[in-house]
Structure formats: structure tokens, C-alpha cells
Scaffold this active site. Structure first.
Site, PDB file in Angstrom:
ATOM      1  N   LYS A   1       2.936   7.209   4.048  1.00  0.00           N
ATOM      2  CA  LYS A   1       2.677   5.767   4.160  1.00  0.00           C
ATOM      3  C   LYS A   1       2.347   5.349   5.586  1.00  0.00           C
ATOM      4  CE  LYS A   1       5.200   3.908   0.207  1.00  0.00           C
ATOM      5  NZ  LYS A   1       6.078   2.818  -0.222  1.00  0.00           N
TER       6      LYS A   1
ATOM      7  N   ASN B   1       6.110   1.884  -5.620  1.00  0.00           N
ATOM      8  CA  ASN B   1       6.542   1.301  -6.884  1.00  0.00           C
ATOM      9  C   ASN B   1       5.643   1.646  -8.066  1.00  0.00           C
ATOM     10  OD1 ASN B   1       8.604  -0.108  -8.066  1.00  0.00           O
ATOM     11  ND2 ASN B   1       7.593  -2.087  -7.910  1.00  0.00           N
TER      12      ASN B   1
ATOM     13  N   PRO C   1       0.829  -1.203   0.000  1.00  0.00           N
ATOM     14  CA  PRO C   1       0.000   0.000   0.000  1.00  0.00           C
ATOM     15  C   PRO C   1       0.867   1.258   0.000  1.00  0.00           C
ATOM     16  CG  PRO C   1      -0.849  -1.608   1.546  1.00  0.00           C
ATOM     17  CD  PRO C   1       0.464  -2.137   1.072  1.00  0.00           C
ATOM     18  N   GLU C   2       0.503   2.227  -0.824  1.00  0.00           N
ATOM     19  CA  GLU C   2       1.243   3.475  -0.935  1.00  0.00           C
ATOM     20  C   GLU C   2       0.401   4.615  -0.376  1.00  0.00           C
ATOM     21  OE1 GLU C   2       2.949   3.819  -4.883  1.00  0.00           O
ATOM     22  OE2 GLU C   2       3.324   1.667  -4.976  1.00  0.00           O
TER      23      GLU C   2
ATOM     24  N   ARG D   1       8.356 -13.455  -5.371  1.00  0.00           N
ATOM     25  CA  ARG D   1       8.173 -12.741  -4.124  1.00  0.00           C
ATOM     26  C   ARG D   1       8.091 -11.249  -4.386  1.00  0.00           C
ATOM     27  NH1 ARG D   1      12.158 -16.421  -2.551  1.00  0.00           N
ATOM     28  NH2 ARG D   1      11.436 -17.920  -1.030  1.00  0.00           N
TER      29      ARG D   1
END
EC number: 3.2.2.-
Length: 389
Positions: free
Chosen positions: A54, A176, A2-3, A338
Site C-alpha cells: 500500500k 476491505n 486504495p489497496e 463515513r
């Protein structure tokens, strides 16, 4: 992971869902969570939330006359890779509800739960934002911009712009998928030196009195720091819970339709020095990792879901079972990719997971198979998350 937009949406959800609710009793922590116990008990209290970058702050406020007498308590959450809040009936707790707040009687009891499937999320008592994080890109734009431009001499800006954008000391809330979308819109190579990208913005001083034409030009040609504010804002305006299929197919579909670059067909990808995958189009830039091979997205059939935050997942395997593979001396396939990891500056809540070695079968010249030897485990920084941020 989560951003910033997802944390902001989570705070909105808590405030809307809990506005008319009164909670009571103790705060309950699951026995498997390694986070601290929450020493709070009140016969009647309210819950409210706020977000910054965040992080999300949850405030428990006792009502007048509640027993035992209790001061308000604040908790600060970092969602890790899969954290979220859910409001459910008490008898239908999600499997990974690691912190629970129960409504007070009368009426059917509900539970506000912090749900974290991968258990990488954190909460801290006291309500203080984590030291070292910069101003929020969403809600503290002017302070955020000033903090970046004032500190361009920092060694963080010697790095590629795609890596600098994940440094939470300066870009608190960017993760990301956001960095990919921001750089794509400006056609900035992800591995261009960050300082060379940002130095020109020091000369771009906003005038206190802008004409209508200047305002229009500014809106049509935003710079990188302006997009660090406006692109996350677009995700918030989508509503729902942001990226991640666990937020519901309707929410996820809206987010997926919004994406232009991250995991999209026709885009290329490379791993930065932290093992994080950056999606882009065109030239990667002069600081691209040596020997790094760019992967190009071919079709939607193998498109990764945004919550993965990594390279393409392998297509469904039609290979024989593990037993048959062993008999035919084929190497085992690895598990699902991953998520990616970061340094402290990138995402302090992202843990690091070692990468397992592969076994490879070898056949002797005589035709007899030699015993297999497993390679020693090598440490890996592939972890995220996820992105998002």
C-alpha cells in the site's frame, strides 16, 4: 481506500505518463497540506515510480548538467482514502492537488499532481518503505507466504481471518474489498479463527518438480495465500485505476463487473471489531461479534459504490426539510456513511473520526415539547477506506 492493486496501477501510470517528460524547477506543496515540504530544485530531472503493498515510491533524478547540483530524491506515498496521481496542464490544476511537479520549458507546461480530496494521504522524504510492513502480496509472493506461515504463533492470528487479512505486517496490500473477494471464493466464513484457516497450509510444501496434472490442480484449487496474490493481480490486469468512480466511468464499470461479493446483491455484511464492514455469503463464523446484526444486500438499486467501503447508503430521502422535521419532532437523518477506520496494524494512514450524536425530540405528558438535548459525542472507529488497498 486504495489497496495494493491501485498503488501498483498508480506507479504504472506515473512511469508511462512521465517516461518522455523532463521536469524542472521547485516542487510545490499546497498551503493547506500538513505533509512536509519537499526541498528539491533542479533545472532538469526525471520522475519514476515503484509500488510495494500500500505504498508508492516516487524518485526524482536530476539529468547530467542540471543546476543546481542535486542528488536524487525519493518520496514514499501512502494514499489514505482518496489519493491518486494526475497529469494535467499547469493552468488546470485539480482543486485538491497537494503536491505538484512541473515540466520544464520549452513547450506547454504540465503538472504531475498528487491529488487527495480527503487529505488523509501522506508522503515521507527519504524513500524508505514504512517499517513493519510485510512483503508485498503482488510482487514478493514467496517472501509474503513465508512471512505469514512462519509467524502463525503471533496473536494477530487469534483473531477472525477477516481481521487478520487487514494486518499490513503480514498482508501488505490487502484491504476491505480484496478480503471479501478472497474469502468468498474459498467459502471461508469471515469470522473463523485465522490460525485454524492457515495452519493447514504449513503442510502444503510446493514440490520443486511439479507434473502437468499437479500444476493444473494447483491452478484450479488455489489456497488462501495464493489468492492473496492472484486476486489483486486480476485487478491490475483490468487496467484503468482500479476501484473508485473518480477513476472514470469506464474503469469503474469494469471493476464493478469484476466484483463477486463486495457490496453485491444477495451478500450479507457485518462490522468487525474495528468498525470495518465485511461482505460475505452464508455463515459468518464462530467469532462473529455478539449482537451483531447481519445486513443482506437486497437489490442493485441501493448498491454502494466500492469507494464507500461501508454499509448500504440510505436511499434518496423524500422526507420534509429540516425545518419541517423539527416542527414535527422527527429525529434528524445522519449524513452519508463515513468510511471505516483501522488500527495501526490494519492501515496506519487511516485517521479516526468521531461519530456525532443524534438529537431526539421528546414530548411531555402535558403536550408541551421539552427542550432538546444533544447527546455527547462518542468516539467511533468507522473510517476507511478504503478500502483498498
Amino acid at each position: 481506500m486504495p489497496e495494493g492493486p491501485e498503488l501498483h496501477l498508480a506507479s504504472q501510470f506515473v512511469n508511462e505518463a512521465c517516461r518522455a517528460l523532463v521536469f524542472g524547477g521547485c516542487v510545490e506543496k499546497s498551503p493547506v497540506s500538513r505533509n512536509p515540504e519537499v526541498p528539491f530544485e533542479s533545472s532538469a530531472y526525471r520522475i519514476s515510480a515503484s509500488a510495494r503493498g500500500k505504498e508508492l515510491r516516487l524518485t526524482l533524478s536530476p539529468l547530467p548538467g542540471a543546476q543546481p547540483p542535486q542528488e536524487p530524491l525519493a518520496l514514499v506515498f501512502r494514499f489514505g482514502m482518496s489519493g491518486s496521481f494526475q497529469l494535467v496542464p499547469r493552468g488546470e490544476l485539480p482543486r485538491h492537488a497537494h503536491l505538484r511537479f512541473y515540466t520544464a520549458p520549452p513547450g506547454p507546461q504540465l503538472a504531475l499532481c498528487f491529488v487527495d480530496i480527503r487529505r488523509f494521504g501522506h508522503w515521507d522524504l527519504g524513500g524508505k518503505w514504512q517499517p513493519g510492513r510485510g512483503p508485498c502480496v503482488l510482487q514478493e509472493y514467496e517472501q509474503f507466504r513465508e512471512n505469514v506461515l512462519r509467524n502463525l504463533s503471533d496473536k494477530a492470528f487469534d483473531r477472525p481471518i477477516c481481521e487478520a487479512l487487514l494486518d499490513q505486517r503480514f498482508f501488505n496490500g490487502i484491504g476491505n474489498y480484496l478480503r471479501a473477494e478472497i474469502l468468498y471464493r474459498l467459502k471461508i466464513p469471515p469470522f473463523k479463527k485465522a490460525r485454524s484457516v492457515l495452519e493447514a497450509l504449513q503442510q502444503r510444501r510446493p514440490s520443486p518438480e511439479l507434473t502437468l496434472s499437479q500444476i493444473k490442480a494447483k491452478l484450479q484449487n488455489p489456497d488462501l495465500l495464493e489468492l492473496c496474490h492472484s486476486v489483486p493481480k486480476e485487478v491490475v490486469q483490468l487496467g484503468g485505476k482500479g476501484y473508485g468512480s473518480e477513476s472514470g466511468e469506464e474503469d469503474f464499470a469494469a471493476f464493478r463487473a469484476w466484483l463477486r461479493c463486495y457490496g453485491m446483491p444477495g451478500m450479507s455484511s457485518l462490522q468487525d471489531r474495528h468498525g470495518r464492514t465485511i461482505w460475505f455469503q452464508g455463515d459468518p463464523g464462530p467469532l462473529a461479534p455478539k449482537g451483531g446484526k447481519s445486513r443482506k444486500k437486497k437489490s442493485k438499486a441501493t448498491q454502494p459504490s466500492p469507494e464507500d467501503g461501508v454499509e448500504d447508503r440510505p436511499p434518496p430521502s423524500k422526507a420534509p426539510s429540516r425545518t419541517l422535521r423539527a416542527k414535527r419532532d422527527l429525529p434528524e437523518r445522519t449524513a452519508t456513511q463515513r468510511p471505516e477506520a483501522t488500527s495501526f496494524q490494519q492501515d496506519p494512514e487511516a485517521p479516526k473520526i468521531p461519530k456525532k450524536g443524534r438529537r431526539k425530540g421528546r414530548q411531555a405528558a402535558s403536550g408541551q415539547r421539552r427542550p432538546r438535548k444533544a447527546k455527547a459525542d462518542t468516539p467511533s472507529l468507522e473510517l476507511e477506506g478504503t478500502s483498498a488497498s
